[in-house]
Design a protein around this motif. Structure first.
Motif, mmCIF file in Angstrom:
data_model
loop_
_atom_site.group_PDB
_atom_site.id
_atom_site.type_symbol
_atom_site.label_atom_id
_atom_site.label_comp_id
_atom_site.label_asym_id
_atom_site.label_seq_id
_atom_site.Cartn_x
_atom_site.Cartn_y
_atom_site.Cartn_z
ATOM 1 N N LYS A 489 109.787 54.954 94.408
ATOM 2 C CA LYS A 489 108.290 54.784 94.402
ATOM 3 C C LYS A 489 107.827 54.087 93.286
ATOM 4 C CE LYS A 489 108.668 59.137 91.998
ATOM 5 N NZ LYS A 489 108.843 60.727 92.126
ATOM 6 N N THR A 658 116.512 63.784 88.390
ATOM 7 C CA THR A 658 117.401 63.123 87.484
ATOM 8 C C THR A 658 117.920 64.362 86.592
ATOM 9 O OG1 THR A 658 116.544 61.137 87.456
ATOM 10 C CG2 THR A 658 117.833 61.441 85.581
ATOM 11 N N TYR A 803 107.640 57.914 82.145
ATOM 12 C CA TYR A 803 107.419 57.292 83.284
ATOM 13 C C TYR A 803 106.043 56.760 83.431
ATOM 14 C CZ TYR A 803 110.561 61.323 84.841
ATOM 15 O OH TYR A 803 111.500 62.114 85.059
HETATM 16 C C1 LIG Z 1 109.755 61.251 91.501
HETATM 17 C C2 LIG Z 1 110.565 62.210 92.271
HETATM 18 C C3 LIG Z 1 111.739 62.517 92.023
HETATM 19 C C4 LIG Z 1 112.542 61.853 90.855
HETATM 20 O O1 LIG Z 1 112.325 62.373 89.340
HETATM 21 P P1 LIG Z 1 113.014 61.746 88.215
HETATM 22 O O2 LIG Z 1 112.662 62.781 87.220
HETATM 23 O O3 LIG Z 1 112.494 60.453 87.909
HETATM 24 O O4 LIG Z 1 114.418 61.645 88.627
HETATM 25 C C5 LIG Z 1 112.366 63.616 92.738
HETATM 26 N N1 LIG Z 1 111.886 64.022 93.596
HETATM 27 C C6 LIG Z 1 110.502 63.984 94.076
HETATM 28 C C7 LIG Z 1 109.850 64.898 94.910
HETATM 29 C C8 LIG Z 1 109.738 62.965 93.056
HETATM 30 O O5 LIG Z 1 108.583 62.683 93.586
#
Ligand SMILES: *Cc1c(COP(=O)(O)O)cnc(C)c1O
Length: 820
Positions: A489, A658, A803
């Motif tokens: 995304k 993550t 981020y």
């Molecule tokens: C962005 C997102 C993730 C990934 O999160 P990270 O901390 O970057 O790994 C996982 N699940 C959802 C629903 C997200 O929006």
């Protein structure tokens, strides 16, 4: 008295393998360990290594591709009655090394073995450039210097050559002995001893002793004298050639280095006589590498006049492929620095991964110095192009032109680059992936200049190898069978769209997730076939979503009902959806109390098929909240049991991001959602050495000026000069996504390896750095962040998270993708 030949039976005997041979007449030309890089399947011997991915898993796929010979360590394959040859050994890596060791013994020409902490590949490539005039050389492809890469390199030796140059790299004690026995160098080159890989050794001394094992049987050793000052072991070489900046007794005592922009003169006393060379570089590493090469050429009795002439011509070694956007919606992969068959294979492999355009074009020059006849060589090239599904070949050079009949595809040929440029029109390339692969002297940079879009010098460089490494690191944390959804995304956290998705697809992630429908549509248009989940599917975008077969996250009754009505009118087919459960994040999702009603609706609409049910952790990185995390997991599990019972089928369950993957193995369930970690950052494990941040943001110095105390810099005169200072203006500002909060000395950047502070306010398109006392010039590169000055460090300084910094890098900053 060859110990063996390349018949499969002979290799089986050599390896002492228990074999099951379907065809004893097979001959082996190529060794392979990577299932994705097979170009000549019939004559390949595949070694199923056990690494992060078990090589045995790829055997069925490889048989389908036409591979007929395998070295394996799992005996169940023998019993399957497959129509291929299996050689069963205890340890497949060891078998690869034994085969290479035996193969090496078939050749008696000199072999140069290079090791050291830095510069191995550059020194190897430069020696290749410098010695190609009088030698036919085989050398390690790229940086193949590991326990696997070295045997594959040695396998390149052939009768047409009369010199081999191999590099050896180690990270642990014990490894060099193995590499020595495979390479058996007769000439040793120690580039230098520095900090790289220190962590694998008790101390520097141990590392040095380990490296020196490569030289146990050499006749000649070349090194920097100071590096071996503290070495306690013996040096077996009869002849030693060394250099030093300090020690007058060195063979090459370097008295003086005169550095100009992109040019240096190196003056040394060689055997009592003053000599000099000039090279078209001025950075410290290049100077040291050139001196090492000088020593090697002296040791090989190349006359000083020749050395001088060749050194002037040294060309930069670009070991990475660069991918960028070109004119007329083309993608350009530029690899116009070297051309040999090994690097052509690597570049074609990367081209094959590009799914964004249906058409693939290769612009290829004559391949120089391969040792085989043009006919053999280009027949091999034709085979590679066929395997890589190239549509269009533009061959440049007399030799490739003379073999035009070998290529069965759309093709055209030119005698030289100039002839091609004369007829070049901008409109002829359109919506295709173009690989430029040319030997140095064909000067393909003239072609790339025409094809690439203009970039102003601020670029965000994305290292795709690091991306793959990070992906494999997280894969290694998962149980076999646990799926992986990669979060791409927000333009893949700022790093790109199809460029990233292509790599993830090639490396077989199971799912992709985007935030909005249009992000998913772009991926589909670029040839991405993986299932894609959309997290915020707008009702207004349903049409595009269904057309592109994107799978929506359904988080409440409103969106569920909208989808049902839409499908009733527009499509009767089964449609995959993902149910989001709110277990405590309180952002999107059904609550546990909604589930009965949800079941009722889903049972009325069996065309909606639940692909997965998932939730999102609110504090996966935070140990103080582990109790809350456990509650979230328990709620999701409860909801899933209820849903499965009521729907009568199973679906994928997932909750980890993550930090959840790193910290909560018990919560991996059927799938994990990997985001920031792929891009090299894990908020749960700060500075995890096994991850590599994939992005380097860089810009350039546009102006330098000397200022006096009392002068001020930037808006509102906020940067006050208190002592005589040098100030550099760089081409990056808050409109590029560099926060104003980093002004007034809060932020730092790297100029030629030195950290320097920002002075004054950050402007829209520019900012100023205090470079007092730093050796730098206008047009020099400035690193905004990379793996050393990390983006997490920047984020912390201004009270945010990586981020936000990554996704804030504006779209006007060009992305460039590099792949080794
Ligand atoms: C962005 C997102 C993730 C990934 O999160 P990270 O901390 O970057 O790994 C996982 N699940 C959802 C629903 C997200 O929006």
């Amino acid at each position: 008295m060859p110990l063996f030949n390349n018949k499969i039976q002979s290799i089986a005997n050599l390896l002492n393998a228990k074999s099951e041979l379907a065809d004893v007449h097979q001959t082996i030309e190529v060794l392979a360990t990577d299932s994705r890089k097979i170009s000549n399947p019939e004559q390949t011997l595949f070694f199923a290594l056990s690494g992060q991915r078990n090589g045995h898993e790829f055997i069925p796929e490889l048989i389908e591709k036409g591979v007929k010979n395998f070295v394996i360590a799992e005996d169940e394959w023998l019993k399957k009655g497959l129509p291929v040859n299996f050689l069963l050994v205890n340890d497949t890596l060891h078998a690869l090394q034994i085969l290479a060791t035996a193969y090496r013994k078939l050749f008696s020409y000199p072999v140069i073995g290079i090791t050291g902490s830095n510069g191995k590949t550059i020194v190897k490539e430069w020696l290749f450039q410098l010695l190609s005039v009088d030698h036919q050389i085989v050398r390690s492809p790229k940086s193949y210097n590991s326990q696997i890469g070295v045997p594959l390199s040695v396998w390149q030796m052939n009768d047409a050559a009369n010199l081999a140059i191999f590099e050896a790299g180690i990270s642990r004690p014990g490894e060099m002995q193995v590499l020595e026995s495979i390479i058996k160098p007769t000439i040793g080159v120690l580039t230098n001893i520095g900090a790289a890989h220190d962590e694998g050794f008790v101390n520097r001394q141990e590392k040095l002793e380990e490296k020196m094992k490569l030289f146990d049987h050499v006749n000649l050793l070349i090194y920097q004298k100071d590096d071996l000052q503290s070495y306690k072991g013996t040096i077996n070489a009869d002849k030693k050639v060394n250099w030093s900046f300090n020690d007058k007794s060195a063979t090459v005592f370097v008295k003086e280095v005169d550095r100009k922009i992109n040019h240096s003169k190196i003056i040394a006393v060689v055997n009592g006589k003053e000599q000099q060379i000039e090279i078209p570089f001025s950075d410290e590493a290049s100077i040291k590498n050139a001196i090492i090469c000088w020593c090697v050429l002296l040791a090989l009795d190349i006359p000083q006049e020749q050395i001088k002439r060749r050194m002037k011509e040294l060309a930069p070694i670009e070991m990475r492929l660069k991918l960028r956007n070109g004119m007329n919606n083309c993608t350009i992969i530029n690899d116009s620095y070297n051309s040999d068959i090994g690097s052509l294979e690597i570049a074609l492999d990367f081209l094959k991964q590009q799914q964004q355009h249906a058409k693939k074009t290769l612009i290829l020059s004559d391949i120089v110095q391969s040792g085989s006849s043009p006919k053999e060589l280009y027949a091999k090239v034709a085979k590679l192009l066929y395997a890589a599904k190239i549509d269009n070949l533009i061959g440049i050079g007399p030799e490739i032109s003379s073999q035009a009949h070998l290529f069965k595809l759309e093709k055209e040929f030119y005698n030289d680059t100039e002839a091609f440029l004369e007829q070049f029109t901008a409109s002829r390339f359109n919506n295709e992936s173009i690989l430029l692969k040319g030997a140095r002297r064909f000067e393909f940079e003239q072609i790339s200049k025409l094809l690439e879009q203009k970039v102003h010098e601020t670029v965000f460089e994305i290292n795709l190898n690091a991306l793959i490494q990070n992906l494999n690191y997280y894969k290694s944390k998962l149980n076999p069978g646990t799926k992986l959804m990669a979060m791409v995304k927000a333009f893949s956290y700022g790093s790109g769209s199809f460029e990233i998705a292509n790599v993830l697809q090639f490396h077989k992630v199971d799912y992709l997730a985007v935030a909005y429908v249009d992000e998913g549509v772009v991926l589909r248009k670029s040839g991405i076939k993986l299932p894609i989940m959309v997290m915020s599917p707008d009702v207004s975008a349903f049409q595009g979503m269904v057309q592109a077969n994107l799978e929506p996250e359904i988080y409440n009754f409103r969106i569920l009902n909208e989808l049902i009505s839409f499908l009733e009118v527009n499509s009767k087919r089964e449609y995959l959806i993902h149910l989001k459960i709110d277990t405590g994040m309180h952002r999107l999702g059904f609550l546990e109390t909604d589930i009965d009603k949800l079941i009722e609706i889903l049972n009325l609409h069996p065309n909606l098929k639940v692909a997965s049910v998932f939730s999102h952790l609110a504090a996966s990185e935070d140990a103080a909240e582990d109790g809350f995390t456990a509650t979230q997991l328990a709620i999701l599990k409860r909801v899933c049991i209820k849903l499965e019972n009521a729907l009568g089928y199973t679906f994928i369950k997932h909750i980890c991001n993550t930090a959840g993957i790193s910290r909560h193995p018990e919560a991996h369930l059927d799938m994990v959602r990997l985001g920031l970690g792929i891009y090299g950052i894990d908020s749960a494990v700060k500075n995890n050495r096994l991850l590599q941040p994939i992005g380097t943001l860089k810009t350039t110095i546009t102006q330098i000026k000397d200022l006096e105390p009392g002068d001020t810099v930037s808006y509102n005169r906020r940067g006050l000069i208190t002592k005589p200072s040098r100030i550099a203006t760089v081409k990056l500002g808050y409109a590029d996504g560099y926060s104003r909060k980093l002004g007034y000395g809060v932020g730092e950047m790297l100029v030629n390896g030195h950290r320097v502070p920002i002075i004054g306010t950050v402007c829209m398109d520019m900012l100023m750095l205090d470079v007092t006392g730093i050796d730098c010039r206008e047009t020099d590169e400035v690193i905004v962040f990379n793996e050393e000055l990390r983006v997490d460090e920047l984020a912390e300084k201004i009270g945010t998270i990586p981020y936000e910094v990554l996704t804030g890098i504006s779209q006007r900053v060009k992305r460039v993708y590099v792949y080794e």
